[in-house]
Motif scaffolding. Structure first.
Motif, short mmCIF file in Angstrom:
data_model
loop_
_atom_site.label_atom_id
_atom_site.label_comp_id
_atom_site.label_asym_id
_atom_site.label_seq_id
_atom_site.Cartn_x
_atom_site.Cartn_y
_atom_site.Cartn_z
N MET A 1 19.66 -23.94 -9.94
CA MET A 1 20.48 -24.00 -8.72
C MET A 1 19.57 -23.90 -7.50
O MET A 1 18.73 -23.02 -7.40
N LYS A 2 19.76 -24.86 -6.58
CA LYS A 2 18.86 -24.93 -5.43
C LYS A 2 19.50 -24.50 -4.11
O LYS A 2 18.83 -23.92 -3.26
N GLN A 3 20.80 -24.81 -3.92
CA GLN A 3 21.40 -24.59 -2.60
C GLN A 3 22.80 -24.01 -2.73
O GLN A 3 23.65 -24.57 -3.41
N ILE A 4 23.01 -22.86 -2.06
CA ILE A 4 24.33 -22.22 -2.02
C ILE A 4 24.78 -22.19 -0.57
O ILE A 4 24.04 -21.76 0.32
N VAL A 5 26.00 -22.65 -0.33
CA VAL A 5 26.58 -22.64 1.01
C VAL A 5 27.76 -21.68 1.02
O VAL A 5 28.59 -21.70 0.10
N VAL A 6 27.83 -20.84 2.04
CA VAL A 6 28.93 -19.88 2.20
C VAL A 6 29.61 -20.17 3.53
O VAL A 6 28.95 -20.15 4.58
N ILE A 7 30.90 -20.43 3.49
CA ILE A 7 31.66 -20.73 4.71
C ILE A 7 32.50 -19.52 5.08
O ILE A 7 33.39 -19.12 4.36
N GLY A 8 32.17 -18.94 6.24
CA GLY A 8 32.88 -17.74 6.72
C GLY A 8 31.92 -16.57 6.82
O GLY A 8 31.50 -16.03 5.80
N ALA A 9 31.57 -16.19 8.06
CA ALA A 9 30.55 -15.16 8.26
C ALA A 9 31.18 -13.83 8.66
O ALA A 9 30.83 -13.24 9.68
N GLY A 10 32.10 -13.36 7.84
CA GLY A 10 32.68 -12.03 8.02
C GLY A 10 32.10 -11.07 7.01
O GLY A 10 30.99 -11.26 6.50
N GLN A 11 32.86 -10.01 6.71
CA GLN A 11 32.39 -9.00 5.78
C GLN A 11 32.10 -9.60 4.40
O GLN A 11 31.07 -9.31 3.79
N ALA A 12 33.00 -10.45 3.91
CA ALA A 12 32.81 -11.02 2.58
C ALA A 12 31.60 -11.95 2.55
O ALA A 12 30.77 -11.88 1.63
N GLY A 13 31.49 -12.84 3.54
CA GLY A 13 30.37 -13.77 3.56
C GLY A 13 29.02 -13.06 3.65
O GLY A 13 28.07 -13.40 2.95
N ALA A 14 28.95 -12.05 4.51
CA ALA A 14 27.71 -11.30 4.67
C ALA A 14 27.34 -10.56 3.38
O ALA A 14 26.17 -10.50 2.99
N THR A 97 26.05 -32.83 7.58
CA THR A 97 26.56 -32.58 6.23
C THR A 97 25.51 -31.80 5.45
O THR A 97 24.30 -32.03 5.60
N ILE A 98 25.99 -30.86 4.64
CA ILE A 98 25.11 -30.03 3.82
C ILE A 98 25.55 -30.17 2.37
O ILE A 98 26.73 -30.03 2.05
N SER A 99 24.59 -30.43 1.49
CA SER A 99 24.91 -30.50 0.07
C SER A 99 24.84 -29.11 -0.54
O SER A 99 24.15 -28.22 -0.03
N TYR A 100 25.56 -28.91 -1.61
CA TYR A 100 25.55 -27.60 -2.28
C TYR A 100 25.56 -27.77 -3.79
O TYR A 100 26.10 -28.74 -4.33
N ASP A 101 24.95 -26.80 -4.45
CA ASP A 101 25.11 -26.65 -5.90
C ASP A 101 26.25 -25.70 -6.21
O ASP A 101 26.90 -25.80 -7.24
N ALA A 102 26.45 -24.74 -5.30
CA ALA A 102 27.60 -23.82 -5.38
C ALA A 102 28.07 -23.55 -3.95
O ALA A 102 27.26 -23.46 -3.02
N LEU A 103 29.39 -23.43 -3.82
CA LEU A 103 30.00 -23.20 -2.51
C LEU A 103 30.90 -21.98 -2.60
O LEU A 103 31.64 -21.82 -3.59
N ALA A 104 30.84 -21.12 -1.61
CA ALA A 104 31.73 -19.95 -1.55
C ALA A 104 32.54 -20.00 -0.27
O ALA A 104 31.99 -20.23 0.82
N LEU A 105 33.84 -19.77 -0.40
CA LEU A 105 34.74 -19.74 0.76
C LEU A 105 35.11 -18.29 1.06
O LEU A 105 35.77 -17.63 0.25
N THR A 106 34.68 -17.83 2.20
CA THR A 106 34.99 -16.47 2.66
C THR A 106 35.57 -16.60 4.07
O THR A 106 35.09 -15.97 5.01
#
Length: 404
Positions: A1-14, A97-106
């Motif tokens: 896995m090379k790239q992880i993107v997290v959308i949402g910079a609150g408590q969960a994202g941090a 645009t950003i590519s991801y291997d895994a994406l997290a929604l926070t």
């Protein structure tokens, strides 16, 4: 896995990105946040921050230098506009645009607002959800002003307490029969009603808001019983709505939030979700746990499972609220409770309310009673349910119940 993107910079994202690095992930991490500041604590916004007891930088969960040192790309003042699950791409508000291997929604949640048709868009009508909200209303928290708080939940009551301490004349209106009706037993409602009335706050239960009026900002409020009152500002605390729009447009399953499985994965195998936006299966019900504790724990669980650990999430709900000199601590969830039993402390302001579902202890509300809160929390987590007679007996050695 090379790239992880997290959308949402609150408590969960941090929490999620920090956990990824702590667990040794060396690939790329991008954390996307719509606000201009690093991830920060939200609970103090309606408490210590509004009181002026802490400054903005003390709200930050970590300094911006942390993200730089950990090689986490922190994209502030940016939001995601689309997700393409088939191509594993996220489109940002600046067109990138950003590519991801895994994406997290926070992505958290939005505060519910009053309709514009009844004056919800007037100046000096506020919600309490982010730093901008708190900064906008803080100058009005001065002696001699008058405020209407719409909604008698914890957010509304916390804001009412701060305003009253600042010398503001405060009225709280709650459409339900009692304050805290959605989240607490009548015994807890009674405790906090008395507390607020003791501090000069007017509590109006079973009363709604018809409309707000004013020329250059809110000046009057008409209540459902016909009362018309002059107000300088209004605070709206009528709940939140999970931020699911992005996920829904991407075709993810939505069920009281972004539906996640036991390992915090959504209906797409490459996408996870955590925090206020995510729903989980808890004792047979699909719920969202709106708390800091859940945001941290679920986000860290998602991080571990993104890394392939295969760990089921077992929530241990806990909450708190500070109002005046009272610290309320809550353990467990009182869903479906059948009985509430009161354990009284040495003084009138110290007590705990123990929720039972049949013979099973499921939750505790502890007011200025941290010792019994911790005991109750551990009892619930270990599945122990002392009889109500034992709990309410002032002679009971509560700590000994943990060894039983």
């Amino acid at each position: 896995m090379k790239q992880i993107v997290v959308i949402g910079a609150g408590q969960a994202g941090a929490s999620l990105v920090a956990k990824l690095r702590a667990e040794g992930f060396e690939g790329g991490i991008t954390l996307v946040g719509a606000e201009p500041v690093p991830p920060y604590q939200r609970p103090p916004l309606s408490k210590a921050y509004l009181l002026g007891e802490i400054g903005e930088e003390r709200l930050y969960l970590r300094p911006q230098s942390f993200y730089e040192a950990q090689k986490i790309a922190l994209r502030l003042e940016t939001h995601a506009t689309a997700i393409d699950p088939a191509a594993c791409l996220v489109t940002l508000s600046d067109g990138e645009t950003i590519s991801y291997d895994a994406l997290a929604l926070t992505t958290g949640a939005y505060p519910r607002r009053l309709p514009a048709a009844i004056g919800g868009n007037l100046a000096n009508v506020f919600t309490v959800r982010d730093l901008r909200d708190a900064n906008a209303m803080a100058p009005l928290f001065v002696d001699g002003k008058s405020a209407l708080v719409v909604g008698g939940g914890y957010i509304g009551l916390e804001a009412a307490a701060v305003a009253a301490k600042r010398g503001v004349s405060v009225t709280v209106v709650e459409m339900a029969d009692r304050i805290l009706q959605r989240v607490a037993a009548p015994e807890t409602s009674d405790y906090f009603r008395d507390l607020h009335q003791h501090h000069g706050v007017t509590i109006r239960e079973g009363i709604g808001l018809n409309r707000l009026a004013g020329k250059h900002g809110v000046q009057q409020a008409e209540l459902s019983d016909g009362t018309v009152m002059d107000v300088d500002f209004v605070i709206v605390g009528v709940g939140i709505t999970p931020a699911t729009g992005l996920a829904q447009e991407a075709g993810l399953t939505i069920d009281n939030g972004i539906a996640t499985d036991q390992q915090s994965r959504t209906s797409d195998a490459r996408i996870w979700a955590a925090g206020d936006c995510a729903s989980i299966d808890y004792v047979g019900e699909r719920i969202r746990i709106e708390s800091v504790g859940n945001a941290i724990d679920q986000a860290e669980n998602a991080a571990l499972n993104i890394l392939g650990r295969g760990i089921n999430y077992a929530p241990k709900p806990w909450f708190w609220s500070d109002q005046y000199d009272c610290k309320l601590q809550i353990a467990g969830l009182n869903l479906g409770y059948t009985d509430v039993h009161v354990r009284r402390g040495d003084t009138a302001d110290v007590r705990s309310h123990w929720y039972y579902k049949g013979s099973t202890l499921i939750a505790v509300d502890a007011m200025n009673d941290p010792r019994n809160y911790m005991i109750g929390k551990r009892l619930i987590e270990t599945g122990k349910s002392p009889s109500p007679e034992v709990i309410t007996n002032s002679a009971t050695d509560m700590k000994a119940l943990l060894r039983a």
